[in-house]
Design a protein around this motif. Structure first.
Motif, PDB file in Angstrom:
ATOM      1  N   ARG A 193      48.900  37.435  33.345  1.00 47.12           N
ATOM      2  CA  ARG A 193      48.422  37.231  34.780  1.00 47.12           C
ATOM      3  C   ARG A 193      49.440  36.796  35.792  1.00 47.12           C
ATOM      4  NH1 ARG A 193      44.868  36.480  30.692  1.00 47.12           N
ATOM      5  NH2 ARG A 193      42.638  37.906  31.098  1.00 47.12           N
TER       6      ARG A 193
ATOM      7  N   ASN B 155      40.203  37.046  37.618  1.00 48.00           N
ATOM      8  CA  ASN B 155      39.964  38.072  36.904  1.00 48.00           C
ATOM      9  C   ASN B 155      38.501  38.688  37.699  1.00 48.00           C
ATOM     10  OD1 ASN B 155      38.647  39.987  35.058  1.00 48.00           O
ATOM     11  ND2 ASN B 155      40.705  40.221  34.481  1.00 48.00           N
TER      12      ASN B 155
ATOM     13  N   GLU C 192      43.086  41.276  39.055  1.00 51.07           N
ATOM     14  CA  GLU C 192      43.500  39.862  39.185  1.00 51.07           C
ATOM     15  C   GLU C 192      44.249  39.689  40.355  1.00 51.07           C
ATOM     16  OE1 GLU C 192      46.190  39.218  35.996  1.00 51.07           O
ATOM     17  OE2 GLU C 192      44.959  40.245  34.529  1.00 51.07           O
TER      18      GLU C 192
ATOM     19  N   SER D 223      34.969  34.634  34.774  1.00 52.94           N
ATOM     20  CA  SER D 223      36.461  34.544  34.420  1.00 52.94           C
ATOM     21  C   SER D 223      36.533  34.177  32.842  1.00 52.94           C
ATOM     22  CB  SER D 223      37.057  33.683  35.343  1.00 52.94           C
ATOM     23  OG  SER D 223      36.684  32.239  35.435  1.00 52.94           O
TER      24      SER D 223
END
Length: 827
Positions: free
Chosen positions: A826, A116, A111, A701
């Protein structure tokens, strides 16, 4: 789709490639994979930046977690590293991991700035072509290269803008090998800087009682025998129950610097060593145990109540000029220790070779026989056939104190000189095995073992390694067959040749590194083969059992383990039978059978099949391409990075539109992928099964998740022919992944209506849903606090979800009706 219309960066990790590619970066969006050391501060920073802007000189790694789940000897390890660039200029953040040589990478994602990127496994040559195209387009890439002993280094660099975070997730898998009476999991820690949050956790789950769990002193990774008390990891060891244990290692920054100092590395570069966990299991003393799960089985065999076989060991030692003084001294020191490990009733022969070959007579050194001798001492045409007519070689010697003293005195006289005649040395050694069998010193049958050590390539006599392989393999057959264990000493030895020599002749090879501990390395090797327990071991299964790995083994050594795997369906109707020759006669052994296992036996089977197919490819002259294709098919199906497959990362497009081919409603238009060349290809509806049957590298993503809900199609390697049409590609898109292919255990808890039946109730999967609720959850599969996400929206943890049991441990519920998974947050 032209390369100029789409910014694709390919990360190529091919273990068998030796060249290093160095391509300059040209953009702050570039992604770099490198086999070289991480960039220096001068290389990492932009020009004309004031001193205040370049402090700190590298991005800060604020967290590194390593979690290894060992289930029935099969280890699944995940490395998580989180980095932040706290400087005021863009910098390269490097993620670098040293992997065990026997491990296969099975997943990689990262990430960067909230986006990602997930890697996919693809056939090596296809990835190479795509890689070359990316390089030609001005992007940066390189490859994995050997780093430390018996290991490979995986390195990825990304450009981080100021105050930007990056997170890296790497998973790899390996079958732990039993040596010297225990299994050993080695975790390399080389972050390059002290880390505030450094944590290693090894979870051991076995089908039998776990015993002798320990974390020995840390190792440098380049020396053995240095078990120092001040390298005690002070690990936390917790025995959960008889079959489960957890070992944790969490050194703070001060302790990391202390350990770095003892290991002889720079304290400011953090800990650089190996954390080791050792354990064994209580086992069936005879036939071992068979574990069954989802139609696949694995059979572990390590009998404990057998007396060692008497053996005849032929030591064939290189004393050519290249051995020099240091190597020869190390060889002498090791041989003195090895000779002390020989057992009563063993026989041994000592052969040295350089330009010619000498068989030592321990009782009368002057009567030792050189082959060839006399007039042709210094010359031999490479076309000459070897014949022993007229030669009387000294007999093998029995192990007793007097003979051991004599052979030690003889070894002390060895000196390095002359060339390297490998072919003749091997033929003489095998001829001594024949003589010992034909002229027994007593009535004892002995297991022959040939230990061959060289530090170079053949320079005298037959110099073609391929011809040597063929001739020795043809000669070493039948009842007189002797396993050959090949030792490559130092940098000059042809390691590939010696590996093939050993594999073709029922042995294995080992590299002895030219370092201060070379004598210890030699001792460690011999310890593995010092106690043969069974000869000509054969595993017999009922006819309905298919897809078997190797079932015939010429020799089984004490302290080790034989593993066989295959497909048996719902159960084994009859237990397998193991035949082998013991000290007195032929033995018949039967194992215990356990119908249910907590491990992913299918992946273990695939790992073993690929390993053995790759070995077979290197040791046979027939059907090489067919063997390679079988290995490749399995590598792609199970997403293993191997010598025939590669790991590929695709970087999203900076623009919204790209030229590619059409998709239909079955496959969302919000993705693109790289096909057989660097030109992207979409898939029409009629080609949907071919697409979902094969791993590809996609850019995606999390914005528009769409997934098929039907059963997975048969695995296919075909590449569909698409229609040409321009489509719009969103940066924030999700790849269409068939979850039942990626997570095959889902079918066990999914009913006919597509509802998950869990211990806590029945829930939907929400394959066509997008839920943006921010719901915290206590524990991700990475053992950290996370956020609850629909399963299809968290692909980075698929490799960790090895069974429905693991899934249930991390389930969370969304909107009271959807079963989600605790997904890593994330940064």
């Amino acid at each position: 789709m032209g390369a100029n219309h789409m910014r694709i960066l390919l990360l190529w990790t091919i273990f068998s490639v030796k060249e290093i590619f160095a391509v300059p970066t040209d953009s702050q969006h570039s992604l770099v994979v490198s086999s070289t050391e991480p960039p220096t501060s001068e290389e990492s920073n932009e020009e004309n930046v004031s001193p205040s802007d370049i402090t700190p000189t590298v991005p800060q790694i604020y967290q590194m977690h390593v979690k290894s789940n060992i289930s029935n000897r099969f280890a699944h390890t995940t490395v998580t590293s989180r980095v932040k660039n706290i400087a005021r200029n863009s910098q390269e953040a490097t993620f670098s991991i040293v992997l065990p040589e026997t491990a296969f990478i099975s997943g990689f994602s990262m990430e960067v700035a909230g986006k990602n990127y997930t890697a996919y496994v693809k056939e090596k040559e296809e990835a190479k072509r795509d890689y070359d195209q990316a390089v030609a387009s001005g992007f940066s890439a390189a490859h994995v290269a050997v780093s430390a002993r018996d290991s490979n280094r995986f390195t990825v660099s990304v450009n981080l803008e100021p105050e930007t975070n990056a997170a890296f997730y790497l998973t790899y898998e390996e079958l732990l090998k039993r040596e010297d009476g225990h299994y050993e999991q080695i975790i390399n820690l080389h972050p390059g800087q002290p880390i505030k949050d450094l944590n290693v956790e090894v979870l051991i789950t076995e089908s039998r009682k776990v015993i002798d769990v320990k974390a020995p002193p840390l190792r440098s990774g380049n020396e053995i025998g240095g078990d120092k008390d001040d390298l005690d990891p002070r690990a936390d060891l917790e025995i959960i129950n008889d079959k489960t244990a957890i070992v944790k290692f969490s050194p703070n920054i001060e302790r990391q610097k202390q350990l770095a100092h003892v290991l002889g590395t720079n304290e400011d570069e953090g800990l650089a060593g190996q954390f080791v966990v050792q354990y064994d299991v209580e086992r069936d003393p005879n036939g071992g145990e068979v574990l069954i799960q989802d139609g696949y089985f694995v059979h572990f065999f390590a009998p404990t109540e057998l007396a060692p076989l008497p053996k005849h060991v032929v030591f064939v030692l290189d004393t050519s000029g290249s051995m020099g003084r240091q190597k020869t001294q190390q060889l002498k020191a090791a041989m003195h220790k090895i000779l002390e490990q020989l057992h009563n009733k063993d026989l041994f022969s000592l052969v040295e070779f350089n330009t010619n070959v000498k068989v030592w007579d321990l009782n009368h050194a002057e009567s030792s026989v050189w082959y060839p001798n006399g007039e042709n001492y210094n010359y031999r045409d490479k076309r000459d056939e070897i014949t022993f007519e007229g030669f009387e070689f000294p007999s093998a010697s029995l192990v007793n104190p007097d003979n051991i003293k004599k052979v030690k005195d003889t070894v002390s006289q060895l000196a390095a000189t002359g060339g390297t005649d490998i072919h003749t040395a091997l033929r003489v050694g095998l001829h001594l095995v024949e003589l010992a069998k034909d002229h027994k010193v007593d009535e004892v049958n002995r297991q022959p073992i040939l230990v061959f050590l060289t530090d170079g390539e053949p320079t005298i006599g037959l110099t073609s390694t391929e011809e040597i392989l063929n001739k020795i393999s043809e000669y070493n057959v039948g009842l007189r067959r002797s396993p050959i264990f090949a030792l490559s000493f130092g940098n000059g030895a042809d390691r590939d040749f010696l590996q093939k020599l050993a594999l073709r002749n029922s042995g294995f090879s080992k590299h002895i590194y030219e370092a201060a501990d070379a004598a210890l390395q030699l001792e460690d090797f011999y310890r593995q083969i010092s106690s043969p327990l069974l000869a000509n071991v054969t595993f017999k299964y009922e006819p309905s059992v298919t897809s078997l790995t190797k079932t015939e083994f010429p020799i089984h050594f004490g302290g080790s383990e034989i593993v066989v795997s295959g497909w048996c369906g719902t159960h084994l109707r009859k237990p397998p039978i193991i035949f082998g020759w013991g000290v007195k006669d032929r033995l018949t052994l039967k194992p215990a059978v356990i119908e249910r296992s907590v491990s992913n036996v299918e992946r273990l089977w695939a790992y073993m099949q690929i390993k053995q197919l790759l070995e077979k490819k290197e040791t046979t002259d027939k059907d090489k391409e067919d063997i390679k294709k079988k290995a490749l098919d399995l590598a792609l199906k199970y997403s293993f990075v191997t010598p025939v497959s590669s790991l590929v990362v695709v970087k999203p497009n900076d623009t919204k539109t790209t030229d590619t081919e059409s998709t239909t409603d079955d496959v969302p238009s919000s993705f693109a992928h790289a096909g057989r060349s660097s030109r992207g290809r979409g898939f029409s509806g009629r080609n949907r099964e071919s697409f979902f049957g094969k791993p590809h590298f996609l850019m995606y993503s999390k914005k528009y998740p769409r997934y098929p809900s039907r059963s997975p199609p048969a695995f296919s390697l075909s590449t569909p022919k698409p229609k040409e049409k321009a489509v719009t590609v969103e940066e924030e898109s999700t790849p269409p992944v068939d979850l039942l292919t990626t997570l095959p255990w889902l079918k066990d808890i999914l009913n006919d209506n597509g509802i998950l039946e869990l211990p806590s109730g029945k829930y939907k999967m929400g394959l066509k849903e997008t839920i943006t609720d921010d719901v915290d959850c206590p524990k991700t599969p990475l053992n950290a606090v996370g956020h609850c996400s629909l399963l299809h929206s968290c692909p980075e943890i698929y490799a960790l979800l090895t069974s429905s049991d693991v899934f249930v441990q991390h389930v969370c519920i969304l909107k009271n009706e959807y079963a989600g998974i605790c997904c890593p947050k994330r940064s």
